[in-house]
Design an enzyme around this catalytic site. Structure first.
Site, PDB file in Angstrom:
ATOM      1  N   LYS A 127       0.822  -1.219   0.000  1.00 55.37           N
ATOM      2  CA  LYS A 127       0.000   0.000   0.000  1.00 55.37           C
ATOM      3  C   LYS A 127       0.855   1.268   0.000  1.00 55.37           C
ATOM      4  O   LYS A 127       2.015   1.259   0.396  1.00 55.37           O
ATOM      5  CB  LYS A 127      -0.982  -0.033   1.176  1.00 55.37           C
ATOM      6  CG  LYS A 127      -2.119  -1.022   0.862  1.00 55.37           C
ATOM      7  CD  LYS A 127      -3.264  -0.943   1.807  1.00 55.37           C
ATOM      8  CE  LYS A 127      -4.386  -1.873   1.304  1.00 55.37           C
ATOM      9  NZ  LYS A 127      -5.362  -2.181   2.329  1.00 55.37           N
ATOM     10  N   ARG A 151      -3.736 -10.276   4.401  1.00 58.32           N
ATOM     11  CA  ARG A 151      -4.176 -10.241   2.996  1.00 58.32           C
ATOM     12  C   ARG A 151      -3.002  -9.739   2.172  1.00 58.32           C
ATOM     13  O   ARG A 151      -2.607  -8.578   2.305  1.00 58.32           O
ATOM     14  CB  ARG A 151      -5.389  -9.304   2.882  1.00 58.32           C
ATOM     15  CG  ARG A 151      -6.001  -9.221   1.512  1.00 58.32           C
ATOM     16  CD  ARG A 151      -7.190  -8.257   1.525  1.00 58.32           C
ATOM     17  NE  ARG A 151      -7.826  -8.193   0.219  1.00 58.32           N
ATOM     18  CZ  ARG A 151      -7.386  -7.434  -0.778  1.00 58.32           C
ATOM     19  NH1 ARG A 151      -6.315  -6.682  -0.637  1.00 58.32           N
ATOM     20  NH2 ARG A 151      -8.022  -7.440  -1.939  1.00 58.32           N
TER      21      ARG A 151
HETATM   22  N1  HH2 Z   1      -7.445  -3.728   0.827  1.00 56.81           N
HETATM   23  C1  HH2 Z   1      -7.819  -3.689  -0.466  1.00 56.81           C
HETATM   24  C2  HH2 Z   1      -8.941  -4.391  -0.909  1.00 56.81           C
HETATM   25  N2  HH2 Z   1      -9.667  -5.130  -0.067  1.00 56.81           N
HETATM   26  N3  HH2 Z   1     -10.037  -5.962   2.101  1.00 56.81           N
HETATM   27  C3  HH2 Z   1      -9.706  -6.008   3.399  1.00 56.81           C
HETATM   28  N4  HH2 Z   1     -10.429  -6.743   4.253  1.00 56.81           N
HETATM   29  N5  HH2 Z   1      -8.621  -5.328   3.885  1.00 56.81           N
HETATM   30  C4  HH2 Z   1      -7.838  -4.558   3.092  1.00 56.81           C
HETATM   31  O1  HH2 Z   1      -6.878  -3.939   3.593  1.00 56.81           O
HETATM   32  C5  HH2 Z   1      -8.177  -4.470   1.707  1.00 56.81           C
HETATM   33  C6  HH2 Z   1      -9.309  -5.203   1.239  1.00 56.81           C
HETATM   34  C7  HH2 Z   1      -7.009  -2.896  -1.440  1.00 56.81           C
HETATM   35  O2  HH2 Z   1      -6.052  -3.704  -2.049  1.00 56.81           O
HETATM   36  P1  HH2 Z   1      -6.200  -4.366  -3.493  1.00 56.81           P
HETATM   37  O3  HH2 Z   1      -7.368  -5.292  -3.552  1.00 56.81           O
HETATM   38  O4  HH2 Z   1      -4.908  -4.978  -3.846  1.00 56.81           O
HETATM   39  O5  HH2 Z   1      -6.433  -3.151  -4.459  1.00 56.81           O
HETATM   40  P2  HH2 Z   1      -7.719  -2.642  -5.230  1.00 56.81           P
HETATM   41  O6  HH2 Z   1      -8.735  -2.234  -4.210  1.00 56.81           O
HETATM   42  O7  HH2 Z   1      -7.191  -1.492  -6.031  1.00 56.81           O
HETATM   43  O8  HH2 Z   1      -8.234  -3.755  -6.088  1.00 56.81           O
END
Ligand code: HH2
Length: 306
Positions: free
Chosen positions: A240, A274
């Site tokens: 992040k 995650r």
């Molecule tokens: N972070 C993201 C998405 N979903 N869910 C939980 N429970 N906790 C988190 O910290 C979290 C999450 C963001 O990361 P990512 O899915 O890699 O990115 P994007 O939202 O751009 O798809």
């Protein structure tokens, strides 16, 4: 809220203590307590792994690699929640998620679906997902709780404010830890009242969601305080942007920073991480847990190593 699990190490290194995730997310590796949730984004615009080969076959292959590397479960997402991400209609989200969901079920690990929409959650659970990851903590669509209750599914409740479009400007807190704990306590209460099984609720402080870089650091430093909620804690720090101050500007270059957060999250009492990079995080977790256990084990090896 309970206070009896405030020892962040003891809550999982005590072999006689009941494992609160035994049913929801069984350990693949009995020697490793912390579960790794492999991120499988099926979007063109996710901040790190968006825009990869969008075919279902390619995504299923990426999933297979994550499981091979040691993922205990997979988190499928059909809508990015990065700052400024455009909302995706439910039909499009489902068209991205369902074909891959069908394809990854034979991998034999529990599947979580990252969605804030009850109809998407219902279809995903119907298709074989075992839990829903709601980054809005039931703010966007409270019916997610009813859907999970009806299916006997697990539910991750994360703290955020506003929407991906507005959250950057909603970072005013007196005490970010206290306020996110209060929010999560309320969300857990709503989920339980809707009938979600008590032993299937996971909480997440929501790193990167309506938080400044300093708020994210503060949450990680004070992570054990979230154990007051009496629920397993999920942490999503992987690659992040708050790490950019110390690590790469590009998410591609933030693995080392991510691994530092992994060590801290394990020490702080997280049960699920995650992550995008399962193999590297697995090694970090294994070493961290070995150190923590060594402190608690009376019989230690006396063989000298460097
Ligand atoms: N972070 C993201 C998405 N979903 N869910 C939980 N429970 N906790 C988190 O910290 C979290 C999450 C963001 O990361 P990512 O899915 O890699 O990115 P994007 O939202 O751009 O798809």
């Amino acid at each position: 809220m309970t206070d009896d699990r405030l020892d962040p190490v003891g809550h999982w290194t005590d072999p006689t203590a009941p494992d609160p995730l035994a049913e929801l997310l069984p350990r693949r590796d009995p020697g490793r307590a912390t579960r790794l949730l492999g991120v499988l984004n099926l979007t063109p615009d996710s901040f790190h792994d968006g825009g990869l080969d969008p075919t279902a076959l390619a995504s299923i292959e990426r999933a297979r690699l994550l499981v091979e590397e040691g993922a205990d479960a997979l988190d499928l997402g059909g809508e990015s929640t990065r700052p400024d991400a455009k909302p995706v209609p439910a039909a499009e989200e489902l068209a991205r998620v369902l074909p891959v969901l069908h394809g990854v079920l034979p991998l034999g690990v529990p599947i979580s679906v990252d969605t804030m929409k009850a109809p998407v959650a219902a279809a995903a659970l119907e298709a074989g997902a075992t839990w829903i990851n709601d980054v809005t903590g039931l703010q966007h669509d409270p019916e997610i709780a009813d859907v999970c209750a009806a299916a006997g599914a697990g539910l991750v409740l994360m703290h955020m404010r506003g929407t991906p479009r507005t959250m950057k400007n909603l970072t005013d807190y007196d005490d970010v830890v206290e306020e996110t704990i209060r929010f999560l306590d309320h969300a857990v209460d709503r989920a339980v009242r809707a009938g979600v099984r008590d032993d299937r609720i996971v909480v997440d402080p929501g790193l990167g969601f309506a938080k400044s870089a300093d708020h994210n650091l503060e949450i990680l430093r004070r992570l054990p305080e979230y154990l007051r909620l009496g629920r397993p804690i999920l942490v999503g720090a992987s690659r992040k942007s708050f790490l950019a101050r110390y690590d790469g500007q590009d998410s591609e270059d933030r693995l080392e920073g991510t691994l530092a957060t992994t060590v801290l999250a394990v020490i702080g009492g997280a049960s699920i991480l995650r992550v995008h990079d399962v193999a590297a995080n697995r090694k970090s977790v294994e070493v961290t847990e070995a150190v923590l256990r060594a402190r608690l084990t009376p019989r230690v090896s006396t063989e000298a190593t460097c």
